[in-house]
Write a protein that holds these residues in place. Structure first.
Motif, PDB file in Angstrom:
ATOM      1  N   PRO A   1       0.812  -1.233   0.000  1.00  0.00           N
ATOM      2  CA  PRO A   1       0.000   0.000   0.000  1.00  0.00           C
ATOM      3  C   PRO A   1       0.837   1.271   0.000  1.00  0.00           C
ATOM      4  O   PRO A   1       0.737   2.104   0.911  1.00  0.00           O
ATOM      5  CB  PRO A   1      -0.808  -0.141   1.291  1.00  0.00           C
ATOM      6  N   MET A   2       1.651   1.462  -1.033  1.00  0.00           N
ATOM      7  CA  MET A   2       2.551   2.606  -1.086  1.00  0.00           C
ATOM      8  C   MET A   2       1.847   3.953  -0.978  1.00  0.00           C
ATOM      9  O   MET A   2       2.376   4.880  -0.340  1.00  0.00           O
ATOM     10  CB  MET A   2       3.379   2.544  -2.380  1.00  0.00           C
ATOM     11  N   PRO A   3       0.641   4.156  -1.566  1.00  0.00           N
ATOM     12  CA  PRO A   3      -0.007   5.463  -1.413  1.00  0.00           C
ATOM     13  C   PRO A   3      -0.277   5.861   0.033  1.00  0.00           C
ATOM     14  O   PRO A   3      -0.363   7.047   0.341  1.00  0.00           O
ATOM     15  CB  PRO A   3      -1.318   5.298  -2.195  1.00  0.00           C
ATOM     16  N   LEU A   4      -0.411   4.884   0.944  1.00  0.00           N
ATOM     17  CA  LEU A   4      -0.644   5.222   2.340  1.00  0.00           C
ATOM     18  C   LEU A   4       0.576   5.895   2.954  1.00  0.00           C
ATOM     19  O   LEU A   4       0.449   6.711   3.877  1.00  0.00           O
ATOM     20  CB  LEU A   4      -1.014   3.963   3.134  1.00  0.00           C
ATOM     21  N   LEU A   5       1.767   5.570   2.456  1.00  0.00           N
ATOM     22  CA  LEU A   5       2.974   6.218   2.950  1.00  0.00           C
ATOM     23  C   LEU A   5       3.021   7.680   2.530  1.00  0.00           C
ATOM     24  O   LEU A   5       3.652   8.504   3.191  1.00  0.00           O
ATOM     25  CB  LEU A   5       4.224   5.496   2.443  1.00  0.00           C
ATOM     26  N   GLY A   6       2.328   7.991   1.423  1.00  0.00           N
ATOM     27  CA  GLY A   6       2.335   9.357   0.928  1.00  0.00           C
ATOM     28  C   GLY A   6       1.537  10.329   1.779  1.00  0.00           C
ATOM     29  O   GLY A   6       1.655  11.539   1.599  1.00  0.00           O
ATOM     30  N   VAL A   7       0.724   9.825   2.701  1.00  0.00           N
ATOM     31  CA  VAL A   7      -0.059  10.713   3.567  1.00  0.00           C
ATOM     32  C   VAL A   7       0.387  10.617   5.022  1.00  0.00           C
ATOM     33  O   VAL A   7      -0.238  11.210   5.905  1.00  0.00           O
ATOM     34  CB  VAL A   7      -1.564  10.402   3.464  1.00  0.00           C
ATOM     35  N   ALA A   8       1.464   9.888   5.292  1.00  0.00           N
ATOM     36  CA  ALA A   8       1.897   9.634   6.671  1.00  0.00           C
ATOM     37  C   ALA A   8       2.775  10.758   7.206  1.00  0.00           C
ATOM     38  O   ALA A   8       3.579  11.344   6.472  1.00  0.00           O
ATOM     39  CB  ALA A   8       2.648   8.311   6.750  1.00  0.00           C
ATOM     40  N   ASP A   9       2.618  11.043   8.493  1.00  0.00           N
ATOM     41  CA  ASP A   9       3.536  11.943   9.187  1.00  0.00           C
ATOM     42  C   ASP A   9       4.823  11.223   9.548  1.00  0.00           C
ATOM     43  O   ASP A   9       5.903  11.820   9.552  1.00  0.00           O
ATOM     44  CB  ASP A   9       2.890  12.470  10.474  1.00  0.00           C
TER      45      ASP A   9
ATOM     46  N   ALA B   1      17.012   0.867   3.194  1.00  0.00           N
ATOM     47  CA  ALA B   1      17.701   1.720   2.219  1.00  0.00           C
ATOM     48  C   ALA B   1      16.818   1.961   0.993  1.00  0.00           C
ATOM     49  O   ALA B   1      16.744   3.078   0.473  1.00  0.00           O
ATOM     50  CB  ALA B   1      19.022   1.076   1.811  1.00  0.00           C
ATOM     51  N   ALA B   2      16.135   0.910   0.527  1.00  0.00           N
ATOM     52  CA  ALA B   2      15.258   1.057  -0.630  1.00  0.00           C
ATOM     53  C   ALA B   2      14.081   1.970  -0.317  1.00  0.00           C
ATOM     54  O   ALA B   2      13.689   2.810  -1.140  1.00  0.00           O
ATOM     55  CB  ALA B   2      14.754  -0.316  -1.074  1.00  0.00           C
ATOM     56  N   LEU B   3      13.523   1.834   0.879  1.00  0.00           N
ATOM     57  CA  LEU B   3      12.403   2.678   1.269  1.00  0.00           C
ATOM     58  C   LEU B   3      12.836   4.131   1.404  1.00  0.00           C
ATOM     59  O   LEU B   3      12.098   5.054   1.029  1.00  0.00           O
ATOM     60  CB  LEU B   3      11.799   2.178   2.576  1.00  0.00           C
ATOM     61  N   HIS B   4      14.036   4.349   1.899  1.00  0.00           N
ATOM     62  CA  HIS B   4      14.561   5.708   1.998  1.00  0.00           C
ATOM     63  C   HIS B   4      14.646   6.345   0.612  1.00  0.00           C
ATOM     64  O   HIS B   4      14.281   7.513   0.417  1.00  0.00           O
ATOM     65  CB  HIS B   4      15.942   5.691   2.661  1.00  0.00           C
ATOM     66  N   ASP B   5      15.118   5.580  -0.375  1.00  0.00           N
ATOM     67  CA  ASP B   5      15.223   6.105  -1.739  1.00  0.00           C
ATOM     68  C   ASP B   5      13.847   6.461  -2.298  1.00  0.00           C
ATOM     69  O   ASP B   5      13.685   7.485  -2.969  1.00  0.00           O
ATOM     70  CB  ASP B   5      15.904   5.083  -2.648  1.00  0.00           C
ATOM     71  N   VAL B   6      12.863   5.600  -2.029  1.00  0.00           N
ATOM     72  CA  VAL B   6      11.498   5.857  -2.510  1.00  0.00           C
ATOM     73  C   VAL B   6      10.958   7.146  -1.906  1.00  0.00           C
ATOM     74  O   VAL B   6      10.420   8.010  -2.608  1.00  0.00           O
ATOM     75  CB  VAL B   6      10.575   4.681  -2.171  1.00  0.00           C
ATOM     76  N   LEU B   7      11.088   7.298  -0.602  1.00  0.00           N
ATOM     77  CA  LEU B   7      10.554   8.477   0.066  1.00  0.00           C
ATOM     78  C   LEU B   7      11.335   9.733  -0.305  1.00  0.00           C
ATOM     79  O   LEU B   7      10.764  10.830  -0.388  1.00  0.00           O
ATOM     80  CB  LEU B   7      10.572   8.272   1.578  1.00  0.00           C
ATOM     81  N   GLU B   8      12.622   9.595  -0.553  1.00  0.00           N
ATOM     82  CA  GLU B   8      13.442  10.741  -0.925  1.00  0.00           C
ATOM     83  C   GLU B   8      13.000  11.309  -2.274  1.00  0.00           C
ATOM     84  O   GLU B   8      12.999  12.530  -2.474  1.00  0.00           O
ATOM     85  CB  GLU B   8      14.914  10.344  -0.974  1.00  0.00           C
TER      86      GLU B   8
ATOM     87  N   GLU C   1       5.363   8.581  -8.451  1.00  0.00           N
ATOM     88  CA  GLU C   1       6.775   8.893  -8.481  1.00  0.00           C
ATOM     89  C   GLU C   1       7.641   7.849  -7.798  1.00  0.00           C
ATOM     90  O   GLU C   1       8.844   7.783  -8.050  1.00  0.00           O
ATOM     91  CB  GLU C   1       7.027  10.247  -7.805  1.00  0.00           C
ATOM     92  N   SER C   2       7.062   7.020  -6.928  1.00  0.00           N
ATOM     93  CA  SER C   2       7.886   6.089  -6.174  1.00  0.00           C
ATOM     94  C   SER C   2       8.425   4.988  -7.051  1.00  0.00           C
ATOM     95  O   SER C   2       9.586   4.599  -6.952  1.00  0.00           O
ATOM     96  CB  SER C   2       7.081   5.490  -5.018  1.00  0.00           C
ATOM     97  N   GLY C   3       7.569   4.429  -7.884  1.00  0.00           N
ATOM     98  CA  GLY C   3       7.993   3.286  -8.681  1.00  0.00           C
ATOM     99  C   GLY C   3       8.178   2.047  -7.856  1.00  0.00           C
ATOM    100  O   GLY C   3       8.690   1.036  -8.325  1.00  0.00           O
ATOM    101  N   GLY C   4       7.822   2.112  -6.559  1.00  0.00           N
ATOM    102  CA  GLY C   4       7.966   0.952  -5.676  1.00  0.00           C
ATOM    103  C   GLY C   4       9.371   0.808  -5.185  1.00  0.00           C
ATOM    104  O   GLY C   4      10.320   1.393  -5.716  1.00  0.00           O
ATOM    105  N   PRO C   5       9.616   0.029  -4.141  1.00  0.00           N
ATOM    106  CA  PRO C   5      10.939  -0.211  -3.588  1.00  0.00           C
ATOM    107  C   PRO C   5      11.793  -0.970  -4.572  1.00  0.00           C
ATOM    108  O   PRO C   5      11.328  -1.856  -5.267  1.00  0.00           O
ATOM    109  CB  PRO C   5      10.671  -1.030  -2.319  1.00  0.00           C
ATOM    110  N   ARG C   6      13.066  -0.593  -4.613  1.00  0.00           N
ATOM    111  CA  ARG C   6      13.973  -1.277  -5.524  1.00  0.00           C
ATOM    112  C   ARG C   6      14.680  -2.428  -4.847  1.00  0.00           C
ATOM    113  O   ARG C   6      14.983  -2.375  -3.695  1.00  0.00           O
ATOM    114  CB  ARG C   6      15.010  -0.282  -6.075  1.00  0.00           C
TER     115      ARG C   6
END
Length: 323
Positions: A135-143, A164-171, A318-323
């Motif tokens: 559920p990647m879109p849920l991360l887009g609304v998280a504090d 590390a992959a999640l950091h890249d996605v959020l960055e 924009e995330s493209g999911g975790p790499r």
């Protein structure tokens, strides 16, 4: 109020138990969303199989006819603690249902934003980052997005590449500052050492307490749970996380409004799809555990500067999911 996502890399680092423990101790209206694509473990664990899936996440997606997303989510939720207005949106009955939610994560995220603005704390158990239909879109609304890890070398090693992959996605979406680490227990390495190795700020630390954790994971009755170190740690953590998010939101000027109240869906709201489960006349409520007490608040770095949330659609695009 805060929107907090808990996610994991592998193994069983206690994200679901932590999310439930926080939900039962958070002050004010609280909604726990079981968004793990692997399915609900709370229905069979904490509720000991006493609930069915006539209400829940999949039912929300299959049968939603309301334009009020926040109200639709509340209507599909179950009571954790009616007096304190603590509720849970149960997850999937089985992993095979996860693909049905792929196109629904964005509207669900928008509904959670509405509940957040209305005064609900929203806690999201997002499951393993390595799973399909995440559920990647849920991360887009998280504090806050907390990667949960046990205080062991093996758990840290499994968590490192995923973190590390999640950091890249959020960055890529300007959300890297929302990422933090939650550590349960410790062995050869302390929480601060693990946080340093994973290059994440330590936001949440909890004691290792298997006996009392079973109250949440398996629904066992433990009379001393409310005074246990684990219950006190949950309460302290909820207070610390609330303060952290409040300080961040002052920077961007977000304000809260009074929360809506859950109601039984009207007949016009009933889904017409053949696959829709039959709703019971009244929502059954599950066992209620009331952890209480006080303890020192968990320590950890706090990032005060927070960019505005990009929203679920931008995160998904924009995330493209975790790499």
């Amino acid at each position: 109020m805060p929107i907090v996502v808990l996610t994991t890399a592998a193994g069983a680092p206690g994200a679901t138990t932590t999310a439930l423990g926080l939900a039962l101790t958070w002050s004010g209206p609280t909604l726990l969303v079981e968004a793990d694509p692997a399915g609900s473990s709370i229905a069979s664990g904490y509720f000991r199989g006493s609930v069915d899936h006539s209400y829940g996440l999949l039912n929300l997606a299959l049968g939603r006819t309301q334009t009020d997303l926040a109200q639709a989510i509340l209507d599909e939720s179950r009571v954790l603690d009616e007096e304190a207005d603590r509720r849970i949106l149960l997850g999937l009955a089985e992993p095979a249902q996860a693909s049905a939610l792929t196109s629904w994560w964005e509207p669900i995220a928008e509904g959670l934003l509405q509940l957040d603005a209305a005064g609900y704390t929203v806690l999201i158990d997002a499951g393993r980052l390595t799973q399909g239909s995440y559920p990647m879109p849920l991360l887009g609304v998280a504090d806050l997005v907390l990667v949960m890890c046990r205080g062991t070398l093996s758990s840290a090693v499994r968590t490192q590449p995923i973190a590390a992959a999640l950091h890249d996605v959020l960055e890529r979406t300007g959300r890297a500052e929302q990422l933090g680490l939650g550590v349960i227990g410790q062995s050869d390495y302390g929480p601060q050492e693990i946080a340093k190795a994973l290059r994440l700020p330590l936001v949440l630390r909890l004691p290792e307490d298997p006996q009392n954790a079973r109250v949440l994971s398996d629904g066992v009755n433990e009379r001393k749970f409310s005074t246990s170190a684990l219950a006190k740690a949950y309460r302290a953590a909820s207070m610390e996380l609330t303060s952290t998010v409040a300080r961040r939101r002052q920077v961007v000027g977000l304000e809260d409004t009074p929360p809506p109240q859950p109601r039984q869906p009207a007949q016009a709201d009933q889904p017409v799809a053949p696959a829709q489960p039959v709703r019971p006349a009244h929502q059954p409520s599950g066992p209620t555990h009331q952890p209480s007490g006080s303890a020192h608040q968990p320590s950890g770095p706090v990032h005060e500067q927070t960019p505005p949330r990009p929203g679920p659609q931008r995160m998904a695009e924009e995330s493209g999911g975790p790499r």
